[in-house]
Design a protein around this motif. Structure first.
Motif, short mmCIF file in Angstrom:
data_model
loop_
_atom_site.label_atom_id
_atom_site.label_comp_id
_atom_site.label_asym_id
_atom_site.label_seq_id
_atom_site.Cartn_x
_atom_site.Cartn_y
_atom_site.Cartn_z
N SER A 161 26.49 43.34 30.66
CA SER A 161 26.89 42.46 31.77
C SER A 161 28.33 42.00 31.59
O SER A 161 29.12 42.01 32.53
CB SER A 161 25.95 41.26 31.85
N LYS A 162 28.70 41.63 30.34
CA LYS A 162 30.07 41.22 30.06
C LYS A 162 31.04 42.38 30.31
O LYS A 162 32.11 42.20 30.87
CB LYS A 162 30.20 40.74 28.62
N LEU A 163 30.64 43.56 29.88
CA LEU A 163 31.48 44.75 30.11
C LEU A 163 31.69 44.98 31.60
O LEU A 163 32.80 45.25 32.06
CB LEU A 163 30.83 45.99 29.50
N LEU A 164 30.62 44.87 32.35
CA LEU A 164 30.72 45.08 33.80
C LEU A 164 31.62 44.03 34.44
O LEU A 164 32.41 44.35 35.34
CB LEU A 164 29.33 45.05 34.44
N ASP A 165 31.52 42.79 33.97
CA ASP A 165 32.39 41.74 34.49
C ASP A 165 33.86 42.04 34.20
O ASP A 165 34.72 41.90 35.07
CB ASP A 165 32.01 40.37 33.89
N LYS A 166 34.14 42.48 32.97
CA LYS A 166 35.51 42.83 32.61
C LYS A 166 36.02 43.98 33.47
O LYS A 166 37.15 43.96 33.97
CB LYS A 166 35.60 43.23 31.13
N GLN A 167 35.18 45.00 33.62
CA GLN A 167 35.59 46.16 34.40
C GLN A 167 35.78 45.79 35.87
O GLN A 167 36.70 46.28 36.52
CB GLN A 167 34.58 47.29 34.24
N THR A 168 34.93 44.90 36.37
CA THR A 168 35.08 44.45 37.76
C THR A 168 36.40 43.72 37.93
O THR A 168 37.13 43.93 38.91
CB THR A 168 33.91 43.52 38.15
#
Length: 128
Positions: A50-57
């Protein structure tokens, strides 16, 4: 622009987080101990993802913001191109007309010069 160079580095760091979270689960199973909480490693991995997805977003949004001025410039260039097309065709038409005028002007000059020489010949004959 520094974000562009950080993208691969951030990804490598995040990849290491995922590997670290998976290793404790593997160690528990390898140690022969009971896995008391099967959902905890999955929850940790999901949180990491989820953190990775937030960063990528966030990175994608930044890239989108950087692209907006380029899109505006592209539209501007396309509009200019559309304006230039008729000007170019008008220029070609004017060049053709100039060429015709030059040819006609040359014909008139030749015609006038031939009349002058014939008039001079007539005058010189009449004097004799």
């Amino acid at each position: 622009m520094s974000d562009e160079t950080n993208i691969p580095d951030n990804f490598e760091e995040d990849k290491e987080l995922l590997v670290e979270e998976v290793q404790p689960k593997e160690q528990e199973q390898a140690g022969g101990g009971k896995n008391t909480s099967t959902s905890t490693p999955k929850a940790i991995r999901l949180a990491t993802i989820s953190k990775l997805l937030d960063k990528q977003t966030t990175q994608i949004n930044k890239i989108g913001q950087m692209l907006q001025p380029l899109q505006r410039q592209l539209k501007s260039v396309e509009m200019r191109s559309e304006l230039i097309k008729p000007i170019y065709s008008q220029l070609k038409q004017l060049q053709k007309q100039m060429s015709q005028v030059q040819k006609e002007s040359q014909k008139i000059r030749l015609s006038l010069s031939s009349k002058k020489t014939s008039t001079k010949k007539k005058k010189s004959k009449s004097k004799k």
